[in-house]
Design a protein around this motif. Sequence first.
Motif, PDB file in Angstrom:
ATOM      1  N   PHE A 414      -5.986 -62.969  -3.248  1.00  0.00           N
ATOM      2  CA  PHE A 414      -5.000 -62.863  -4.324  1.00  0.00           C
ATOM      3  C   PHE A 414      -4.204 -61.573  -4.226  1.00  0.00           C
ATOM      4  O   PHE A 414      -2.997 -61.564  -4.472  1.00  0.00           O
ATOM      5  CB  PHE A 414      -5.702 -62.975  -5.682  1.00  0.00           C
ATOM      6  CG  PHE A 414      -6.107 -64.376  -6.015  1.00  0.00           C
ATOM      7  CD1 PHE A 414      -5.249 -65.235  -6.668  1.00  0.00           C
ATOM      8  CD2 PHE A 414      -7.349 -64.853  -5.637  1.00  0.00           C
ATOM      9  CE1 PHE A 414      -5.613 -66.535  -6.953  1.00  0.00           C
ATOM     10  CE2 PHE A 414      -7.728 -66.154  -5.918  1.00  0.00           C
ATOM     11  CZ  PHE A 414      -6.853 -67.004  -6.580  1.00  0.00           C
ATOM     12  N   PHE A 415      -4.869 -60.491  -3.878  1.00  0.00           N
ATOM     13  CA  PHE A 415      -4.150 -59.226  -3.751  1.00  0.00           C
ATOM     14  C   PHE A 415      -3.131 -59.304  -2.617  1.00  0.00           C
ATOM     15  O   PHE A 415      -2.006 -58.806  -2.736  1.00  0.00           O
ATOM     16  CB  PHE A 415      -5.139 -58.089  -3.509  1.00  0.00           C
ATOM     17  CG  PHE A 415      -4.512 -56.728  -3.656  1.00  0.00           C
ATOM     18  CD1 PHE A 415      -4.368 -56.153  -4.891  1.00  0.00           C
ATOM     19  CD2 PHE A 415      -4.070 -56.027  -2.550  1.00  0.00           C
ATOM     20  CE1 PHE A 415      -3.784 -54.900  -5.042  1.00  0.00           C
ATOM     21  CE2 PHE A 415      -3.492 -54.780  -2.669  1.00  0.00           C
ATOM     22  CZ  PHE A 415      -3.346 -54.215  -3.933  1.00  0.00           C
ATOM     23  N   ASP A 416      -3.503 -59.932  -1.511  1.00  0.00           N
ATOM     24  CA  ASP A 416      -2.573 -60.073  -0.385  1.00  0.00           C
ATOM     25  C   ASP A 416      -1.375 -60.943  -0.745  1.00  0.00           C
ATOM     26  O   ASP A 416      -0.291 -60.790  -0.167  1.00  0.00           O
ATOM     27  CB  ASP A 416      -3.290 -60.677   0.823  1.00  0.00           C
ATOM     28  CG  ASP A 416      -4.231 -59.681   1.500  1.00  0.00           C
ATOM     29  OD1 ASP A 416      -4.145 -58.483   1.181  1.00  0.00           O
ATOM     30  OD2 ASP A 416      -5.054 -60.104   2.323  1.00  0.00           O
ATOM     31  N   ARG A 417      -1.547 -61.869  -1.682  1.00  0.00           N
ATOM     32  CA  ARG A 417      -0.457 -62.775  -2.035  1.00  0.00           C
ATOM     33  C   ARG A 417       0.686 -62.084  -2.770  1.00  0.00           C
ATOM     34  O   ARG A 417       1.758 -62.660  -2.944  1.00  0.00           O
ATOM     35  CB  ARG A 417      -1.003 -63.919  -2.905  1.00  0.00           C
ATOM     36  CG  ARG A 417      -1.924 -64.865  -2.151  1.00  0.00           C
ATOM     37  CD  ARG A 417      -2.579 -65.862  -3.083  1.00  0.00           C
ATOM     38  NE  ARG A 417      -3.544 -66.706  -2.378  1.00  0.00           N
ATOM     39  CZ  ARG A 417      -4.275 -67.638  -2.966  1.00  0.00           C
ATOM     40  NH1 ARG A 417      -4.166 -67.839  -4.269  1.00  0.00           N
ATOM     41  NH2 ARG A 417      -5.119 -68.362  -2.260  1.00  0.00           N
ATOM     42  N   LEU A 418       0.465 -60.856  -3.218  1.00  0.00           N
ATOM     43  CA  LEU A 418       1.527 -60.111  -3.888  1.00  0.00           C
ATOM     44  C   LEU A 418       2.551 -59.541  -2.912  1.00  0.00           C
ATOM     45  O   LEU A 418       3.603 -59.059  -3.327  1.00  0.00           O
ATOM     46  CB  LEU A 418       0.920 -58.952  -4.695  1.00  0.00           C
ATOM     47  CG  LEU A 418       0.104 -59.331  -5.932  1.00  0.00           C
ATOM     48  CD1 LEU A 418      -0.610 -58.103  -6.471  1.00  0.00           C
ATOM     49  CD2 LEU A 418       1.002 -59.933  -6.992  1.00  0.00           C
ATOM     50  N   ARG A 419       2.235 -59.603  -1.628  1.00  0.00           N
ATOM     51  CA  ARG A 419       3.074 -58.949  -0.627  1.00  0.00           C
ATOM     52  C   ARG A 419       4.559 -59.330  -0.723  1.00  0.00           C
ATOM     53  O   ARG A 419       5.421 -58.449  -0.662  1.00  0.00           O
ATOM     54  CB  ARG A 419       2.515 -59.237   0.769  1.00  0.00           C
ATOM     55  CG  ARG A 419       3.245 -58.577   1.918  1.00  0.00           C
ATOM     56  CD  ARG A 419       2.512 -58.748   3.239  1.00  0.00           C
ATOM     57  NE  ARG A 419       1.540 -59.824   3.239  1.00  0.00           N
ATOM     58  CZ  ARG A 419       1.831 -61.084   3.533  1.00  0.00           C
ATOM     59  NH1 ARG A 419       3.065 -61.412   3.850  1.00  0.00           N
ATOM     60  NH2 ARG A 419       0.897 -62.020   3.523  1.00  0.00           N
ATOM     61  N   PRO A 420       4.928 -60.617  -0.862  1.00  0.00           N
ATOM     62  CA  PRO A 420       6.362 -60.941  -0.914  1.00  0.00           C
ATOM     63  C   PRO A 420       7.098 -60.326  -2.103  1.00  0.00           C
ATOM     64  O   PRO A 420       8.311 -60.137  -2.040  1.00  0.00           O
ATOM     65  CB  PRO A 420       6.367 -62.476  -1.007  1.00  0.00           C
ATOM     66  CG  PRO A 420       5.061 -62.899  -0.451  1.00  0.00           C
ATOM     67  CD  PRO A 420       4.104 -61.829  -0.831  1.00  0.00           C
ATOM     68  N   THR A 421       6.377 -59.999  -3.177  1.00  0.00           N
ATOM     69  CA  THR A 421       7.040 -59.411  -4.349  1.00  0.00           C
ATOM     70  C   THR A 421       7.188 -57.901  -4.220  1.00  0.00           C
ATOM     71  O   THR A 421       7.860 -57.278  -5.041  1.00  0.00           O
ATOM     72  CB  THR A 421       6.238 -59.716  -5.626  1.00  0.00           C
ATOM     73  OG1 THR A 421       4.990 -59.012  -5.588  1.00  0.00           O
ATOM     74  CG2 THR A 421       5.973 -61.208  -5.748  1.00  0.00           C
TER      75      THR A 421
END
Length: 905
Positions: A414-421
């Motif tokens: 989940f933390f890695d999924r913030l990358r595009p933002t």
Amino acid sequence: MFGLRHSTHPTDLIIAEMLAFPFASVEALENRCSGLPLSLYGGNGPTASGRLWRAAERYILSQCNGTSLEEVTAIRDFTWFSPKGIQEVHLSKILERFVSDRIDIRGSYVSPKSPVAAFRDGRSLVDDRASARLAWQWAVLSMPPEYLLATHPHLSQQEFSVSLTMELPSHLDTLLRDCGYAESHAHVGAVAKFTQSWAVLMGRAHDLLEDDFLSPAANFNEGQDFTHWILAAALGRYVLAEGLMFQSQRQPSIRQAVQAILKDLEASKRDIIEDGLNHAIRLLLAGRLPHEMQTRNTSRRQIVLAEMKAAAAELFRQTFDGLSPTDELEERDPLLKLIQQKSTQDKIDVLPDGELMRRMTLLEKRLPVDGENESPALAQFRLLFWQYVRVRCLFYRHVTQRPQIPGLQWFIRFFDRLRPTKTNLDYQTSFRNALSVSGWEKGLKSLELRTAPPKTFSEIRVLQQHLQEFLRKLNLRSSASRGEDADLHFGTVLHFIKNRGIKGGYPNPYWRKTHSHPSQRRFRYQHYLEEAVRIDSYHQRPGESQAKRNIGFDVTGDFCPLYAYIYHNPEILELICGLDICTDELGVPNWAIASQFRAIRELADHSLKRVGINGTMRATAHAGEDFVHLMTGLRNVDEAVDLLALRPGDRIGHGISVGIEPFSWSQATGRVPMSLEDRMLDLLWAQDKCLKDASGQLGRFAKRISHQIDAILKELKCRDREEALHLRSTLLEPSELLDRHLRHWADDPTSRYIDDPSNSLSERFLRDPNFFQQARKLMWVDTSQEGDLLYLLQNLVRKRLAAIGIAVEVNPSSNLLIGNLSDLERHPLWRLRPIYPKPDDPPRLSICIGSDDPITFATTIREEYLKLYDVMISNGIGNDTATAWLDDVRECGLTYRFTRPYRRN
């Protein structure tokens, strides 16, 4: 015996998940419904409600074990349908009915209320607001709060300007404002609100890459198709805004909205934008990718993606004219810019998506309930709107930690999924946003921001410049040497991220091809330990030349660049106040990073004196948060103190293992799978504690532990226990590890240590792939008989932390979700610092409250205090006692802060 229901999942979580399912599931997107018919089956088979219910039933019952089908069905009826027998319920009506029962709007704040008043002692009817706030938190973990709030009847005739955070009780708000509080654990990349991250994502949708959302267990083909849906949502949102906000017709249509968008455009751009809009609309209305787009690298897939990106670039570039990179994150939303350009009002203060939901709710109130007399154009427009809502809700759940799946490997995803933002966001914007989210002007006195150390010397310089500029724009200057009262204590904590050497969230079988796996030419954790050798050789020694000491400016790595920068630019330590070891606790042991961590801290302490800054470099380490066996968690905490040389004023991150009740854990857990290696290291640690226990209470376990160690050593073909003890001492002493083993291998990497029977266990452990393969074999450990041992070991660790003066960082929402605690009543913090301590309890530990990752856990630091207050009140703790306990914890946070004082010029 247990009753029919034996679920650890709170009922409010199940209600929230059921409410969210029509709005935040792939099945709802594919079913393409704008309302839920009361009938589950019709003449042609299942209705939209029937298909959705079958999917919801499978999902919720699989996630919430121990919940009966009858209970889930009742919850479905409570959240989805109307008891009045209405044939079809509009989706906005479902949300409106839920929020009407659950929240009041008081001024500009949300005030949750209990939907069902509870009798107490058979005498009085009580509206339990503390329990209501805890229930509301499950709702906002399931879907974005702005959508819920926008459907509230009290907002139907006013602009959407209600705060998305809850109102604190007045006395708690006064305590935090007047006395101040510390945000002691917040990561720069995740200190944001979802609305801000979505605004940034919409603004840069045309820059997205096809692989930006790849993630294990993600929706849309493990994230491979998410870019298409985000682009479709960004363009569809533009059409919806045109139809709902700027068309005069009472019944907007997609066709009219698209024509209005194209009307004033240049002819050369019109075709590009129209093609992209049409692709986005078709995709959203269909609810799934066409067959020819479901395979990667097909020509049709690439064409559609390229044309949607081209349309987004043309549309959003226009709305970004005059927008500065230093503007607030919300102002990067192209829709907000569009509203400001087209609105006839001088100022419009809205959350764009909340305002869209509010207007759609008002529109649906004018429509017939049964759908009759609704034009096909309006029906299509309504469907487009709800499909857009579903994509946005799915992204919310994509980045917000899903409950009830414990462990850091799940969180890392989940933390890695913030990358595009976060792409292209400068440090200053992130720092300023963190200040706002953490409660600047609402009592925030100390703000620690955590970020990973940049990988190069020059990037560290950029970080320093942005930090200095951030404080300059806040008009703050250092007051540490002037004896002045500080307006804000601020500091950056650099956290070294543990990485097991594979892509986050994809654990390999038996740890193969990770940093832990040795080979013919590699030793364990070579990536980390080679840096330890390099940094150790950089230390100043008598007679060493300046050329030898000069590390250079082109060094790269995890630790070396920071060491080099501090040596040459010690003034950065006015801004960097602490070091942290974080993320994958089980992926990289502390012995692999201890030498370089201690070297940097030693250099920092020396450099602080050189530049005349009072204090020392503070340190913290994530430990005892992630474990399969509680003994492993306790060992990791205890060894972190030794390996990282923690001292008074330092902290342990999370430290759940130190607070868990050992007897309950051992009985509930039963048997767990462990590798021979991990179990051996745990038992060697426990044996050491038995030998050093002055009370003698652990002595009765020594024989049992010795037998278990011998059995494992026999399996590993180890000659005697002395070798195992030597291995443990080698791993716990960084200098011995470097001098006896790593330097030799660095000088002669081809030396043969493999399969040589004369090798010691230490050499085989660090270098032999055959030994590694044997050591990773699994064994089953029965925990049910280990409660007494774990209790005594835990007491020793707690006493040690208290004696040294080490605090524990507590992040309630983070621990709740990562640790699978089901509710905060079971949080270990109540044992770490009991409200009513008993004489025979171990010493109370100091704890600091932090938010960790506000966007990932849908929280803020002030709400974390509120949640703890509500837990105490809901369990019969008096208001004065609860407030006094929170005040004590608040003071601990300020005492153990890793920040330096600043005041306004």
